[in-house]
Design a protein around this motif. Structure first.
Motif, PDB file in Angstrom:
ATOM      1  N   VAL A 136       0.827  -1.212   0.000  1.00  9.21           N
ATOM      2  CA  VAL A 136       0.000   0.000   0.000  1.00  9.21           C
ATOM      3  C   VAL A 136       0.858   1.257   0.000  1.00  9.21           C
ATOM      4  O   VAL A 136       0.481   2.273  -0.595  1.00  9.21           O
ATOM      5  CB  VAL A 136      -0.943   0.002   1.223  1.00  9.21           C
ATOM      6  CG1 VAL A 136      -1.860   1.212   1.194  1.00  9.21           C
ATOM      7  CG2 VAL A 136      -1.754  -1.284   1.260  1.00  9.21           C
ATOM      8  N   ILE A 137       2.014   1.211   0.663  1.00  4.79           N
ATOM      9  CA  ILE A 137       2.835   2.422   0.776  1.00  4.79           C
ATOM     10  C   ILE A 137       3.982   2.439  -0.229  1.00  4.79           C
ATOM     11  O   ILE A 137       4.857   3.297  -0.152  1.00  4.79           O
ATOM     12  CB  ILE A 137       3.398   2.573   2.212  1.00  4.79           C
ATOM     13  CG1 ILE A 137       4.331   1.410   2.563  1.00  4.79           C
ATOM     14  CG2 ILE A 137       2.271   2.687   3.218  1.00  4.79           C
ATOM     15  CD1 ILE A 137       5.012   1.581   3.920  1.00  4.79           C
ATOM     16  N   THR A 138       3.988   1.494  -1.163  1.00  4.72           N
ATOM     17  CA  THR A 138       5.013   1.486  -2.210  1.00  4.72           C
ATOM     18  C   THR A 138       4.636   2.496  -3.288  1.00  4.72           C
ATOM     19  O   THR A 138       3.528   2.455  -3.835  1.00  4.72           O
ATOM     20  CB  THR A 138       5.149   0.083  -2.830  1.00  4.72           C
ATOM     21  OG1 THR A 138       5.543  -0.841  -1.804  1.00  4.72           O
ATOM     22  CG2 THR A 138       6.180   0.085  -3.942  1.00  4.72           C
ATOM     23  N   MET A 139       5.555   3.403  -3.589  1.00 12.42           N
ATOM     24  CA  MET A 139       5.326   4.426  -4.605  1.00 12.42           C
ATOM     25  C   MET A 139       5.846   3.954  -5.963  1.00 12.42           C
ATOM     26  O   MET A 139       6.758   3.116  -6.050  1.00 12.42           O
ATOM     27  CB  MET A 139       6.019   5.730  -4.208  1.00 12.42           C
ATOM     28  CG  MET A 139       5.542   6.323  -2.897  1.00 12.42           C
ATOM     29  SD  MET A 139       3.847   6.966  -2.957  1.00 12.42           S
ATOM     30  CE  MET A 139       2.954   5.657  -2.098  1.00 12.42           C
ATOM     31  N   THR A 140       5.300   4.495  -7.024  1.00 15.11           N
ATOM     32  CA  THR A 140       5.672   4.108  -8.388  1.00 15.11           C
ATOM     33  C   THR A 140       6.976   4.782  -8.812  1.00 15.11           C
ATOM     34  O   THR A 140       7.169   5.985  -8.568  1.00 15.11           O
ATOM     35  CB  THR A 140       4.561   4.499  -9.378  1.00 15.11           C
ATOM     36  OG1 THR A 140       3.331   3.893  -8.965  1.00 15.11           O
ATOM     37  CG2 THR A 140       4.909   4.051 -10.792  1.00 15.11           C
ATOM     38  N   THR A 141       7.857   4.023  -9.424  1.00 17.97           N
ATOM     39  CA  THR A 141       9.108   4.579  -9.953  1.00 17.97           C
ATOM     40  C   THR A 141       8.819   5.357 -11.229  1.00 17.97           C
ATOM     41  O   THR A 141       8.084   4.892 -12.102  1.00 17.97           O
ATOM     42  CB  THR A 141      10.109   3.447 -10.240  1.00 17.97           C
ATOM     43  OG1 THR A 141      10.368   2.716  -9.030  1.00 17.97           O
ATOM     44  CG2 THR A 141      11.420   4.005 -10.771  1.00 17.97           C
ATOM     45  N   THR A 142       9.394   6.562 -11.311  1.00 10.88           N
ATOM     46  CA  THR A 142       9.204   7.399 -12.501  1.00 10.88           C
ATOM     47  C   THR A 142      10.559   7.632 -13.170  1.00 10.88           C
ATOM     48  O   THR A 142      11.609   7.215 -12.678  1.00 10.88           O
ATOM     49  CB  THR A 142       8.576   8.757 -12.116  1.00 10.88           C
ATOM     50  OG1 THR A 142       9.538   9.500 -11.337  1.00 10.88           O
ATOM     51  CG2 THR A 142       7.310   8.561 -11.324  1.00 10.88           C
ATOM     52  N   ASN A 143      10.528   8.338 -14.303  1.00 14.49           N
ATOM     53  CA  ASN A 143      11.760   8.657 -15.019  1.00 14.49           C
ATOM     54  C   ASN A 143      12.570   9.746 -14.316  1.00 14.49           C
ATOM     55  O   ASN A 143      13.729   9.989 -14.675  1.00 14.49           O
ATOM     56  CB  ASN A 143      11.433   9.104 -16.443  1.00 14.49           C
ATOM     57  CG  ASN A 143      10.827   7.978 -17.269  1.00 14.49           C
ATOM     58  OD1 ASN A 143      11.148   6.801 -17.056  1.00 14.49           O
ATOM     59  ND2 ASN A 143       9.955   8.326 -18.200  1.00 14.49           N
ATOM     60  N   TYR A 144      11.951  10.431 -13.356  1.00 20.84           N
ATOM     61  CA  TYR A 144      12.618  11.565 -12.721  1.00 20.84           C
ATOM     62  C   TYR A 144      13.359  11.173 -11.443  1.00 20.84           C
ATOM     63  O   TYR A 144      14.416  11.725 -11.144  1.00 20.84           O
ATOM     64  CB  TYR A 144      11.594  12.655 -12.398  1.00 20.84           C
ATOM     65  CG  TYR A 144      10.921  13.176 -13.635  1.00 20.84           C
ATOM     66  CD1 TYR A 144      11.541  14.117 -14.449  1.00 20.84           C
ATOM     67  CD2 TYR A 144       9.661  12.721 -14.003  1.00 20.84           C
ATOM     68  CE1 TYR A 144      10.919  14.602 -15.591  1.00 20.84           C
ATOM     69  CE2 TYR A 144       9.027  13.197 -15.141  1.00 20.84           C
ATOM     70  CZ  TYR A 144       9.665  14.139 -15.940  1.00 20.84           C
ATOM     71  OH  TYR A 144       9.061  14.601 -17.069  1.00 20.84           O
ATOM     72  N   ARG A 145      12.795  10.253 -10.662  1.00 15.34           N
ATOM     73  CA  ARG A 145      13.458   9.869  -9.415  1.00 15.34           C
ATOM     74  C   ARG A 145      12.943   8.524  -8.937  1.00 15.34           C
ATOM     75  O   ARG A 145      11.840   8.110  -9.304  1.00 15.34           O
ATOM     76  CB  ARG A 145      13.225  10.911  -8.337  1.00 15.34           C
ATOM     77  CG  ARG A 145      11.772  11.041  -7.896  1.00 15.34           C
ATOM     78  CD  ARG A 145      11.620  12.024  -6.751  1.00 15.34           C
ATOM     79  NE  ARG A 145      12.043  13.354  -7.124  1.00 15.34           N
ATOM     80  CZ  ARG A 145      12.015  14.395  -6.299  1.00 15.34           C
ATOM     81  NH1 ARG A 145      11.624  14.215  -5.043  1.00 15.34           N
ATOM     82  NH2 ARG A 145      12.387  15.587  -6.698  1.00 15.34           N
ATOM     83  N   ARG A 146      13.770   7.887  -8.130  1.00 13.85           N
ATOM     84  CA  ARG A 146      13.344   6.633  -7.504  1.00 13.85           C
ATOM     85  C   ARG A 146      12.608   6.956  -6.211  1.00 13.85           C
ATOM     86  O   ARG A 146      13.030   7.834  -5.450  1.00 13.85           O
ATOM     87  CB  ARG A 146      14.546   5.745  -7.208  1.00 13.85           C
ATOM     88  CG  ARG A 146      15.202   5.141  -8.434  1.00 13.85           C
ATOM     89  CD  ARG A 146      16.338   4.234  -8.053  1.00 13.85           C
ATOM     90  NE  ARG A 146      17.393   4.972  -7.337  1.00 13.85           N
ATOM     91  CZ  ARG A 146      18.459   4.389  -6.792  1.00 13.85           C
ATOM     92  NH1 ARG A 146      18.618   3.073  -6.874  1.00 13.85           N
ATOM     93  NH2 ARG A 146      19.359   5.122  -6.167  1.00 13.85           N
ATOM     94  N   PRO A 147      11.515   6.256  -5.918  1.00 13.35           N
ATOM     95  CA  PRO A 147      10.759   6.553  -4.695  1.00 13.35           C
ATOM     96  C   PRO A 147      11.492   6.030  -3.458  1.00 13.35           C
ATOM     97  O   PRO A 147      12.363   5.158  -3.537  1.00 13.35           O
ATOM     98  CB  PRO A 147       9.441   5.803  -4.910  1.00 13.35           C
ATOM     99  CG  PRO A 147       9.812   4.649  -5.787  1.00 13.35           C
ATOM    100  CD  PRO A 147      10.895   5.174  -6.700  1.00 13.35           C
ATOM    101  N   ILE A 148      11.125   6.576  -2.315  1.00 11.72           N
ATOM    102  CA  ILE A 148      11.653   6.081  -1.041  1.00 11.72           C
ATOM    103  C   ILE A 148      11.085   4.686  -0.818  1.00 11.72           C
ATOM    104  O   ILE A 148       9.873   4.477  -0.921  1.00 11.72           O
ATOM    105  CB  ILE A 148      11.260   7.020   0.106  1.00 11.72           C
ATOM    106  CG1 ILE A 148      11.851   8.411  -0.133  1.00 11.72           C
ATOM    107  CG2 ILE A 148      11.713   6.469   1.451  1.00 11.72           C
ATOM    108  CD1 ILE A 148      11.410   9.437   0.875  1.00 11.72           C
ATOM    109  N   PRO A 149      11.920   3.691  -0.536  1.00 11.13           N
ATOM    110  CA  PRO A 149      11.433   2.317  -0.358  1.00 11.13           C
ATOM    111  C   PRO A 149      10.404   2.228   0.778  1.00 11.13           C
ATOM    112  O   PRO A 149      10.454   3.011   1.742  1.00 11.13           O
ATOM    113  CB  PRO A 149      12.699   1.532  -0.017  1.00 11.13           C
ATOM    114  CG  PRO A 149      13.826   2.362  -0.521  1.00 11.13           C
ATOM    115  CD  PRO A 149      13.390   3.779  -0.381  1.00 11.13           C
ATOM    116  N   PRO A 150       9.477   1.276   0.694  1.00 10.15           N
ATOM    117  CA  PRO A 150       8.437   1.165   1.735  1.00 10.15           C
ATOM    118  C   PRO A 150       9.005   0.892   3.122  1.00 10.15           C
ATOM    119  O   PRO A 150       8.460   1.379   4.122  1.00 10.15           O
ATOM    120  CB  PRO A 150       7.566   0.012   1.234  1.00 10.15           C
ATOM    121  CG  PRO A 150       8.405  -0.726   0.242  1.00 10.15           C
ATOM    122  CD  PRO A 150       9.289   0.302  -0.383  1.00 10.15           C
ATOM    123  N   ALA A 151      10.093   0.119   3.215  1.00  7.16           N
ATOM    124  CA  ALA A 151      10.689  -0.158   4.532  1.00  7.16           C
ATOM    125  C   ALA A 151      11.196   1.131   5.175  1.00  7.16           C
ATOM    126  O   ALA A 151      11.070   1.329   6.389  1.00  7.16           O
ATOM    127  CB  ALA A 151      11.826  -1.171   4.393  1.00  7.16           C
TER     128      ALA A 151
END
Length: 321
Positions: A5-20
């Motif tokens: 639920v708290i996993t964000m989508t990876t985009t071409n601009y930046r990597r999301p903060i991991p859920p852990a």
């Protein structure tokens, strides 16, 4: 349970903060009470990012763990202990006037809860204004409305052990003098008492030890409560609910948790569940005098219990009449 639920989508601009890491940021705020700025420096993220993570993850924790906690609930008559309320000290909200200002001179919101005999929360109502009396907080909550109008679904009346001649008596929630006396809401006699009324107050106080210990355990693990909670009232609500459901989760999953459902006769609760190791600055008991407009039925139930605790239901460790 909450990772997807708290996993964000990876985009071409930046990597999301991991859920852990998002979970770690949220838990660090709840467990330490550090400011958003301090946590942002620790994890090398923006202050606004920490604020968004705490808001989102606390909501997800509540939504994910409430069904898990409900699966462990047993019958109400085997479980419940008391109905406490605590004032959570917050930073004065902008343009709020005196809504959150209580008579002890702090700004607060109210946490109303039903606590069971295993030091867990069964009902949580948080968010009422600090200026509101405990009786009004109860009356305005969904739980209180169902309790007072008889639609809560409480178990039927039963006979007291060894006192069948007293007739069937209702199950009651144990409270303090800040709440009104009702048929299913039992408060002590006010002021200094003697004789059978003193015995009744002692037995009621002994039962409420579980309640006091539960809040002690909560504040010792989640030090957010130790100071002024410096977030908006809406976010305070989600943080408090998250700590309560995490408290239950830890109580039921930790291998070191004492599972004793209630203290043995003569053994008060603190010997089994230590309270907080110090004064909880952000968690205050603000006592108000409850309404004295009790019904005749409520007075009859209390007098029946007074007689029972001094006779058939007397314990060897209670004061003598």
């Amino acid at each position: 349970m909450i990772g997807p639920v708290i996993t964000m989508t990876t985009t071409n601009y930046r990597r999301p903060i991991p859920p852990a890491e998002r979970l770690a940021i949220c838990l660090r705020f709840l467990a330490t009470g550090d400011s958003y700025r301090t946590i942002a420096c620790r994890y090398r993220v923006g202050v606004s990012t920490v604020a968004r993570i705490v808001t989102q993850v606390t909501k997800v924790i509540w939504d994910a763990l409430v069904p898990h906690a409900s699966a462990h609930h047993r019958r109400l008559e085997e479980y419940c202990r008391g109905l406490p309320s605590q004032h959570l000290v917050i930073r004065a909200p902008d343009n709020s006037g005196s809504l959150f200002y209580n008579y002890k001179g702090t700004y607060s919101i109210v946490l109303l809860a039903v606590v069971d005999s295993e030091y867990c929360f069964r009902v949580v109502d948080v968010g009422s204004y600090g200026r509101t009396s405990d009786g009004d907080v109860l009356a305005n909550s969904n739980f209180g409305q169902k309790l007072l109008d008889g639609t809560l679904g409480l178990p039927p009346d039963v006979l007291l052990p060894g006192a069948e001649h007293m007739g069937q008596q209702p199950y009651v929630f144990v409270t303090d003098e800040a709440f009104p006396l009702r048929r299913n809401l039992m408060r002590p006699f006010p002021g200094h008492q003697s004789g059978s009324h003193r015995v009744f107050n002692f037995r009621l106080s002994h039962a409420r030890l579980i309640v006091e210990n539960t809040f002690g355990i909560l504040t010792s693990k989640w030090r957010m409560y130790r100071g002024v909670i410096g977030v908006s009232p809406a976010n305070v609500d989600t943080c408090v609910k998250a700590t309560c459901v995490l408290h239950n989760f830890l109580r039921r999953t930790s291998k070191t948790t004492n599972r004793t459902s209630r203290p043995p006769a003569g053994q008060p609760g603190p010997s089994q569940a230590p309270s907080a190791d110090g004064d909880a600055v952000g968690l205050q008991t603000v006592t108000r005098v409850g309404s004295n407009n009790a019904s005749r039925e409520a007075i009859r139930v209390r007098e029946t219990l007074v007689s029972y605790f001094s006779n058939e239901g007397a314990a060897t460790w209670q004061p003598t009449v």
